[in-house]
Design an enzyme around this catalytic site. Sequence first.
Site, PDB file in Angstrom:
ATOM      1  CG  PHE B 129      -6.934 120.934  75.336  1.00  0.00           C
ATOM      2  CD1 PHE B 129      -7.148 122.146  74.693  1.00  0.00           C
ATOM      3  CD2 PHE B 129      -7.878 120.497  76.244  1.00  0.00           C
ATOM      4  CE1 PHE B 129      -8.288 122.901  74.943  1.00  0.00           C
ATOM      5  CE2 PHE B 129      -9.024 121.240  76.507  1.00  0.00           C
ATOM      6  CZ  PHE B 129      -9.231 122.453  75.859  1.00  0.00           C
ATOM      7  CE  LYS B 179      -8.659 113.361  82.767  1.00  0.00           C
ATOM      8  NZ  LYS B 179      -9.288 113.835  81.519  1.00  0.00           N
TER       9      LYS B 179
END
Lengths: 206, 577
Positions: B129, B179
């Site tokens: 995503f 991340k």
Amino acid sequence: MQDKKNDQTAVQSTTVNGSVAADSNQEKLFTISVLTENKSGLLNGVTIVFTRRKVNIESINVSITEVEGVSRYTILVKCSKEVAEKIVKQIRKLVEVLGAFVYDQEEIHYQELALYKVQTKHIMNGNKVESLVRNNGARILVIESDYIVIEKTGHMHETHEMFEKLKPFGVLEFVRSGRIAISKSKRETTTFLKELEEASKIKINK
Amino acid sequence: METLLAKEIQKKVNNNQKVTGAEAVILSLLCEGVDVIFGYPGGAIMPIYDALYQYREELHHILVRHEQGAVHAAQGFARVSGRVGVCMATSGPGATNLITGIADAKIDSTPLVCITGQVASHLLGTDAFQETDVIGISMPVTKWNYQVTTVEEIPEVIAKAFYIAHSGRPGPVLIDITKDAQFAECEFKYKKCENIRSYHPVPKINHDHIQQAADLINQAERPYMLIGQGVILSEAEKELKTFVEKSGIPVASTLLGLSAFPPDHELYVGYLGMHGNYGANILTNECDVLIAIGMRFDDRVTGDLSTYAKQAKVLHIEIDPSEIDKNIKTDVAVNADAKEALALLTEKVNARTFPDWLAKFRDCDKLETEKVINNHIHPGDGAMKMGEVIHLISEKTKGEAVIVTDVGQHQMSTSRYYKFRSGKSNVTSGGLGTMGFALPAAFGAKLGAPDREVIAIIGDGGFQMTLQELGSIFQHKVPVKIVVLNNNFLGMVRQWQQLFFEKRYSSTEMVNPDFTTIVSGYDITAKKVTEREKLSETIDEMLAHQGPYFMEVVVEKEENVFPMVPSGACVTEIRLE
């Protein structure tokens, strides 16, 4: 930047100086040699310089060098001298590129490698293929029950000639490596790197 | 602030205290002296936004309304301050929305550090995503980019990013941080980057080339100097003035070079290019030595290369070696920083004057004033013209404001009629010609030069491309002045349609909303000027106003910008009407 990353080219340019103007628009083969830091993704950075100018890469080879952590790209292109020089200037702008040089055929020692796969029966029935191998400075790399692999080093026209000669026997697969080249320049890579290190420390005198 | 920060960092180092990658990003930015950052949060950059919360006093974050706004604002900030502009976005669409501004910064040599979040490293290449290959996408439009996947790399990579962005010929750098690297912990140490062995931003001065350049200049009978943004980027305005005054050489400027040299100087002869001044263009083909400094012979300046300055010997002073001989073959090239080269050249050139040669430019000026300028800045009656609005703003601000323009007729009119008297005052999208640039770049510029008057001048088309950034101006109370010159047309395209496409006005007429109603919704004072009588007093009101102010001026619907060198024509084929 010009002083350092340019140096070898500058030497090279003077050797063909007289013919630069006449040759600058004529398309021919040039070998572009690029010394880089070993960074992933840089290959993309180098090739888009060609893509953007719609210059097709004939062959490309990336390898290690005698200096740890330094890679060498050897790129073969067909274009005009002027385009080749502009491309090299753009490649030099990539941060991880240590140096980029454009060479004429006469300024380098170069070689390519070709592999040919042929059915094994052709060396079993008579000695035509075997004598082709022998007479063309090739060698048989592998013999399997159903195929053999022939290896030949040489310039493009030589490996191609071999391909033509093997054709009548049915070449199952043919592959040729990118060109690799070593310049005739006397400078050593380590010396060049030391000079680069110094040049990278120049500050503006304001 | 800096000592506080130093203490804070030292404390963490002494206690062997670990920081997250996200905090390392913020601390690294603070170590680079960053105090303003433009951005928009999202999934993959949330840890960095979380770390920012703790430092929100030291590092002021401007929340934009679209990531394109963030990057243009960072550009505006960088262009007026000479510092690196910083912006931040999340992965995927956040990152791709930055691309236009990054491409703009690349072609206009603006130093930027853009930080994007990226999906966790184990998800790379899985079409996760909001995953996009921003390294691949941004490679052709960045000076350098790098994907960080481990926390330990963060301080070093950010140090490198700042060094690369601002040194040599500046440009945008993109750092993509996964991340997991933002969440992971490391010990924090920061060392500014001082050199990279494969990167040589500053050429070593070649004194032989300087001598050759001086000899060429000293032999010239009709020398002509073209200056570009390189002069501003190297902060060589003073050296340029000294050089010009000693050598007596007439000077013209490119679009991005405007504000590097005072326009009322007796040796200033105008603005170059497609809509530049008459003399500045045609006399390019009469000079005997053409001296280009910190400019790149863009096609909008040269027109047809095969007929450009063929009679002249060309001297090119340029920091980027790839620009030398790219478009124009040089006779002498000096690969150098403008400031350094000008200082050295000034010592070697003879003090001279060229009254006859200069008179030629003045004759051209007279013709242009009669045929074009008077009509544009003092049209008398009828609909208002762009030129008169710009001229009035120029007079009332004494040429001291920072002017941020978008792209099109209003931009060309501004370049022609605003008389920039201070450096780093002209912020515009030159090379890329990005509509929608001005509004976000203007509030970025205001934050980069808070003590200066910043005025955005925009067309009705470009204004609507990034109109949502009124929200950023509103939320952060940025006292920027906005002037929209409204002709209800995509004016420059319409001009081309009129001149080169038989007046077939294909999709250039705009049906516009009432801009003042929209702007008022953001609580920004908004005035619409439809009568010439109200123009002067409204400009006064705008300049006296403390907060942000919006002024729409309804201008002539089918005005053309002249002079004009038709695309691909010779500079001498410039049309006055």
